[in-house]
Design a protein around this motif. Structure first.
Motif, PDB file in Angstrom:
ATOM      1  N   PHE A   5       0.858  -1.192   0.000  1.00  0.00           N
ATOM      2  CA  PHE A   5       0.000   0.000   0.000  1.00  0.00           C
ATOM      3  C   PHE A   5       0.891   1.238   0.000  1.00  0.00           C
ATOM      4  CE2 PHE A   5      -2.694   3.315   1.714  1.00  0.00           C
ATOM      5  CZ  PHE A   5      -3.940   3.036   1.164  1.00  0.00           C
ATOM      6  N   PRO A   6       0.783   2.085  -1.029  1.00  0.00           N
ATOM      7  CA  PRO A   6       1.637   3.280  -1.085  1.00  0.00           C
ATOM      8  C   PRO A   6       1.405   4.189   0.129  1.00  0.00           C
ATOM      9  CG  PRO A   6       0.489   2.940  -3.164  1.00  0.00           C
ATOM     10  CD  PRO A   6      -0.112   1.978  -2.177  1.00  0.00           C
ATOM     11  N   GLY A   7       2.472   4.521   0.818  1.00  0.00           N
ATOM     12  CA  GLY A   7       2.389   5.415   1.960  1.00  0.00           C
ATOM     13  C   GLY A   7       1.898   4.774   3.242  1.00  0.00           C
ATOM     14  N   HIS A   8       1.903   3.452   3.298  1.00  0.00           N
ATOM     15  CA  HIS A   8       1.458   2.769   4.518  1.00  0.00           C
ATOM     16  C   HIS A   8       2.253   3.262   5.721  1.00  0.00           C
ATOM     17  CE1 HIS A   8       1.788  -0.619   7.476  1.00  0.00           C
ATOM     18  NE2 HIS A   8       0.491  -0.401   7.450  1.00  0.00           N
ATOM     19  N   ILE A   9       1.559   3.510   6.822  1.00  0.00           N
ATOM     20  CA  ILE A   9       2.193   3.944   8.060  1.00  0.00           C
ATOM     21  C   ILE A   9       2.311   2.720   8.961  1.00  0.00           C
ATOM     22  CG2 ILE A   9       1.989   5.430  10.088  1.00  0.00           C
ATOM     23  CD1 ILE A   9       0.225   7.284   8.298  1.00  0.00           C
ATOM     24  N   ALA A  10       3.526   2.317   9.256  1.00  0.00           N
ATOM     25  CA  ALA A  10       3.750   1.097  10.041  1.00  0.00           C
ATOM     26  C   ALA A  10       3.905   1.433  11.516  1.00  0.00           C
ATOM     27  CB  ALA A  10       4.981   0.367   9.528  1.00  0.00           C
ATOM     28  N   CYS A  11       2.804   1.383  12.250  1.00  0.00           N
ATOM     29  CA  CYS A  11       2.885   1.569  13.698  1.00  0.00           C
ATOM     30  C   CYS A  11       3.373   0.293  14.368  1.00  0.00           C
ATOM     31  CB  CYS A  11       1.519   1.970  14.265  1.00  0.00           C
ATOM     32  SG  CYS A  11       0.974   3.592  13.699  1.00  0.00           S
ATOM     33  N   ASP A  12       3.025  -0.863  13.796  1.00  0.00           N
ATOM     34  CA  ASP A  12       3.470  -2.159  14.306  1.00  0.00           C
ATOM     35  C   ASP A  12       4.018  -2.933  13.119  1.00  0.00           C
ATOM     36  OD1 ASP A  12       3.811  -4.735  15.299  1.00  0.00           O
ATOM     37  OD2 ASP A  12       1.866  -4.808  16.304  1.00  0.00           O
ATOM     38  N   ALA A  13       5.304  -3.222  13.134  1.00  0.00           N
ATOM     39  CA  ALA A  13       5.945  -3.914  12.015  1.00  0.00           C
ATOM     40  C   ALA A  13       5.358  -5.298  11.772  1.00  0.00           C
ATOM     41  CB  ALA A  13       7.444  -4.023  12.263  1.00  0.00           C
ATOM     42  N   ALA A  14       4.657  -5.859  12.760  1.00  0.00           N
ATOM     43  CA  ALA A  14       4.052  -7.183  12.604  1.00  0.00           C
ATOM     44  C   ALA A  14       2.791  -7.160  11.741  1.00  0.00           C
ATOM     45  CB  ALA A  14       3.726  -7.784  13.965  1.00  0.00           C
ATOM     46  N   SER A  15       2.196  -5.992  11.522  1.00  0.00           N
ATOM     47  CA  SER A  15       0.960  -5.914  10.735  1.00  0.00           C
ATOM     48  C   SER A  15       1.226  -6.268   9.284  1.00  0.00           C
ATOM     49  CB  SER A  15       0.357  -4.514  10.819  1.00  0.00           C
ATOM     50  OG  SER A  15      -0.095  -4.258  12.119  1.00  0.00           O
ATOM     51  N   ARG A  16       0.349  -7.100   8.721  1.00  0.00           N
ATOM     52  CA  ARG A  16       0.470  -7.505   7.325  1.00  0.00           C
ATOM     53  C   ARG A  16      -0.754  -7.134   6.501  1.00  0.00           C
ATOM     54  NH1 ARG A  16       3.843 -11.584   5.847  1.00  0.00           N
ATOM     55  NH2 ARG A  16       3.377 -10.702   3.815  1.00  0.00           N
ATOM     56  N   SER A  17      -1.933  -7.079   7.155  1.00  0.00           N
ATOM     57  CA  SER A  17      -3.147  -6.679   6.445  1.00  0.00           C
ATOM     58  C   SER A  17      -3.948  -5.744   7.338  1.00  0.00           C
ATOM     59  CB  SER A  17      -3.978  -7.891   6.027  1.00  0.00           C
ATOM     60  OG  SER A  17      -4.385  -8.647   7.139  1.00  0.00           O
ATOM     61  N   GLU A  18      -4.863  -4.993   6.702  1.00  0.00           N
ATOM     62  CA  GLU A  18      -5.578  -3.958   7.458  1.00  0.00           C
ATOM     63  C   GLU A  18      -6.968  -3.748   6.862  1.00  0.00           C
ATOM     64  OE1 GLU A  18      -4.521   0.489   9.244  1.00  0.00           O
ATOM     65  OE2 GLU A  18      -3.153  -0.476   7.839  1.00  0.00           O
ATOM     66  N   LEU A  19      -7.903  -3.451   7.747  1.00  0.00           N
ATOM     67  CA  LEU A  19      -9.258  -3.080   7.355  1.00  0.00           C
ATOM     68  C   LEU A  19      -9.584  -1.785   8.085  1.00  0.00           C
ATOM     69  CD1 LEU A  19     -12.017  -3.716   5.992  1.00  0.00           C
ATOM     70  CD2 LEU A  19     -12.618  -4.951   8.099  1.00  0.00           C
ATOM     71  N   VAL A  20      -9.922  -0.748   7.327  1.00  0.00           N
ATOM     72  CA  VAL A  20     -10.280   0.540   7.917  1.00  0.00           C
ATOM     73  C   VAL A  20     -11.635   0.955   7.359  1.00  0.00           C
ATOM     74  CG1 VAL A  20      -9.632   2.950   8.274  1.00  0.00           C
ATOM     75  CG2 VAL A  20      -7.851   1.193   8.124  1.00  0.00           C
ATOM     76  N   VAL A  21     -12.573   1.202   8.285  1.00  0.00           N
ATOM     77  CA  VAL A  21     -13.939   1.553   7.916  1.00  0.00           C
ATOM     78  C   VAL A  21     -14.262   2.931   8.481  1.00  0.00           C
ATOM     79  CG1 VAL A  21     -16.372   0.937   8.177  1.00  0.00           C
ATOM     80  CG2 VAL A  21     -14.652  -0.862   7.832  1.00  0.00           C
ATOM     81  N   PRO A  22     -14.651   3.872   7.621  1.00  0.00           N
ATOM     82  CA  PRO A  22     -15.029   5.192   8.130  1.00  0.00           C
ATOM     83  C   PRO A  22     -16.366   5.135   8.865  1.00  0.00           C
ATOM     84  CG  PRO A  22     -15.268   5.118   5.741  1.00  0.00           C
ATOM     85  CD  PRO A  22     -14.709   3.799   6.163  1.00  0.00           C
ATOM     86  N   VAL A  23     -16.480   5.950   9.902  1.00  0.00           N
ATOM     87  CA  VAL A  23     -17.734   6.148  10.616  1.00  0.00           C
ATOM     88  C   VAL A  23     -18.277   7.480  10.119  1.00  0.00           C
ATOM     89  CG1 VAL A  23     -18.866   6.391  12.859  1.00  0.00           C
ATOM     90  CG2 VAL A  23     -16.845   4.881  12.630  1.00  0.00           C
ATOM     91  N   LEU A  24     -19.444   7.443   9.494  1.00  0.00           N
ATOM     92  CA  LEU A  24     -20.029   8.632   8.877  1.00  0.00           C
ATOM     93  C   LEU A  24     -21.242   9.112   9.667  1.00  0.00           C
ATOM     94  CD1 LEU A  24     -20.022   7.281   5.221  1.00  0.00           C
ATOM     95  CD2 LEU A  24     -18.392   8.889   6.185  1.00  0.00           C
ATOM     96  N   ARG A  25     -21.290  10.416   9.893  1.00  0.00           N
ATOM     97  CA  ARG A  25     -22.466  11.049  10.487  1.00  0.00           C
ATOM     98  C   ARG A  25     -22.850  12.208   9.583  1.00  0.00           C
ATOM     99  NH1 ARG A  25     -21.233  13.534  15.813  1.00  0.00           N
ATOM    100  NH2 ARG A  25     -21.042  11.398  16.552  1.00  0.00           N
ATOM    101  N   ASP A  26     -24.091  12.194   9.123  1.00  0.00           N
ATOM    102  CA  ASP A  26     -24.580  13.232   8.207  1.00  0.00           C
ATOM    103  C   ASP A  26     -23.673  13.360   6.980  1.00  0.00           C
ATOM    104  OD1 ASP A  26     -26.699  13.793   9.986  1.00  0.00           O
ATOM    105  OD2 ASP A  26     -25.421  15.187  11.114  1.00  0.00           O
ATOM    106  N   GLY A  27     -23.196  12.213   6.467  1.00  0.00           N
ATOM    107  CA  GLY A  27     -22.367  12.194   5.271  1.00  0.00           C
ATOM    108  C   GLY A  27     -20.930  12.622   5.475  1.00  0.00           C
TER     109      GLY A  27
END
Length: 167
Positions: A110-132
């Motif tokens: 992933f271009p520009g991935h920020i590695a807070c934990d070097a052990a991470s290999r995959s990621e799921l990020v879901v936005p929480v939307l309120r009123d769009g």
């Protein structure tokens, strides 16, 4: 005392249904956003196997700026994490900027991935939307490549919709 640990043999759709029900039970009627995020981060950790980080980043005014927004670390379970993430940077910043779920099978690709934990290999990020508008993201990391499925994304998107008015 409630025991929210699920049966690990449950099919993914049922696991996510039970996670949603537990989050609903814990957050219904509680007005404190931090308390709700903390309990949901703990539930994510209990319900979803093979994670090394589960939690929230909240949208806040960019530090030292009169305008503009960034993500600021919220309640989580896992190793210490990056505190501030600009919109558009890393997987979390991409989700915040686009308002769309990011399911990344290999974070190293992933271009520009920020590695807070070097052990991470995959990621799921879901936005929480309120009123769009994005108000937070739910961030899940795993030490396994391609850990997160479309079922996981759909389940966490439903959770984000539930939480939109509670955080």
């Amino acid at each position: 005392m409630y025991d929210f640990r699920p049966d690990e043999s449950l099919p993914p759709a049922e696991l996510h249904r039970q996670l949603h029900a537990a989050a609903d039970a814990l957050t219904a009627g509680e007005p404190d956003a931090v308390a709700n995020m903390a309990n949901v981060a703990a539930l994510l950790w209990e319900f979803l196997p093979d994670l090394n980080w589960a939690g929230f980043y909240r949208v806040a005014r960019a530090k030292g700026e009169s305008e503009g927004e960034e993500l600021v670390l919220g309640p989580f379970v896992g190793r210490p994490a990056c505190i501030r993430i600009p919109f558009g940077q890393g997987v979390c910043g991409a989700a915040a900027r686009s308002g769309e779920t990011q399911r990344v099978e290999d974070v190293h690709a992933f271009p520009g991935h920020i590695a807070c934990d070097a052990a991470s290999r995959s990621e799921l990020v879901v936005p929480v939307l309120r009123d769009g508008r994005v108000i937070a993201v739910i961030d899940l990391d795993s030490p396994s490549p391609a850990r997160f499925t479309r079922d996981d994304a759909a389940g966490i998107e439903a959770l984000a919709a539930l939480l939109a008015a509670r955080i």
